[in-house]
Design a protein around this motif. Structure first.
Motif, PDB file in Angstrom:
ATOM      1  N   VAL A  67       0.820  -1.205   0.000  1.00  0.00           N
ATOM      2  CA  VAL A  67       0.000   0.000   0.000  1.00  0.00           C
ATOM      3  C   VAL A  67       0.854   1.255   0.000  1.00  0.00           C
ATOM      4  N   TYR A  68       1.710   1.388   0.986  1.00  0.00           N
ATOM      5  CA  TYR A  68       2.426   2.644   1.124  1.00  0.00           C
ATOM      6  C   TYR A  68       3.549   2.789   0.119  1.00  0.00           C
ATOM      7  N   ALA A  71       1.825   2.005  -3.751  1.00  0.00           N
ATOM      8  CA  ALA A  71       0.826   2.936  -4.272  1.00  0.00           C
ATOM      9  C   ALA A  71       1.159   4.389  -3.964  1.00  0.00           C
ATOM     10  N   ILE A  72       1.334   4.694  -2.710  1.00  0.00           N
ATOM     11  CA  ILE A  72       1.543   6.095  -2.334  1.00  0.00           C
ATOM     12  C   ILE A  72       2.919   6.582  -2.785  1.00  0.00           C
ATOM     13  N   GLY A  73       3.933   5.722  -2.709  1.00  0.00           N
ATOM     14  CA  GLY A  73       5.257   6.123  -3.186  1.00  0.00           C
ATOM     15  C   GLY A  73       5.264   6.439  -4.665  1.00  0.00           C
ATOM     16  N   LEU A  75       2.638   7.296  -6.427  1.00  0.00           N
ATOM     17  CA  LEU A  75       1.810   8.490  -6.584  1.00  0.00           C
ATOM     18  C   LEU A  75       2.613   9.758  -6.300  1.00  0.00           C
ATOM     19  N   ILE A  76       3.408   9.744  -5.244  1.00  0.00           N
ATOM     20  CA  ILE A  76       4.236  10.910  -4.921  1.00  0.00           C
ATOM     21  C   ILE A  76       5.260  11.153  -6.019  1.00  0.00           C
TER      22      ILE A  76
END
Length: 93
Positions: A67-68, A71-73, A75-76
């Motif tokens: 997840v982090y 996905a978020i990495g 996305l950033i």
């Protein structure tokens, strides 16, 4: 005797992972280059997953990575790459 040695080795590895986590977390807050800050944040998320796995919470470690970091990495990093910012110096002579 062997179990004491295993406990000492686990403690040393945990200390190393914790120091890496703290250093990259501070680096992600302090650095001025936004790409390096994003990469430091992703590395700190990986080390949090390593801490979860060392604490025998494998499910949380895998979820942390999926997840982090996944996905978020990403996305950033895409937000940073798509933001128009000049790299380097411009000479307006």
């Amino acid at each position: 005797m062997v179990s004491e040695m295993v406990g000492i080795i686990e403690g040393i590895i945990f200390l190393i992972v914790a120091l890496v986590l703290i250093s990259f977390a501070i680096l992600s807050v302090v650095t001025r280059d936004i790409v390096r800050a994003a990469l430091a944040l992703i590395i700190s998320m990986f080390t949090v997953a390593a801490v979860y796995i060392m604490l025998n919470a494998q499910f949380l470690g895998v979820v942390q990575i999926l997840v982090y970091v996944g996905a978020i990495g990403v996305l950033i990093l895409f937000a940073v790459m798509l933001t128009k910012k000049t790299m380097g110096r411009e000479n307006n002579d």
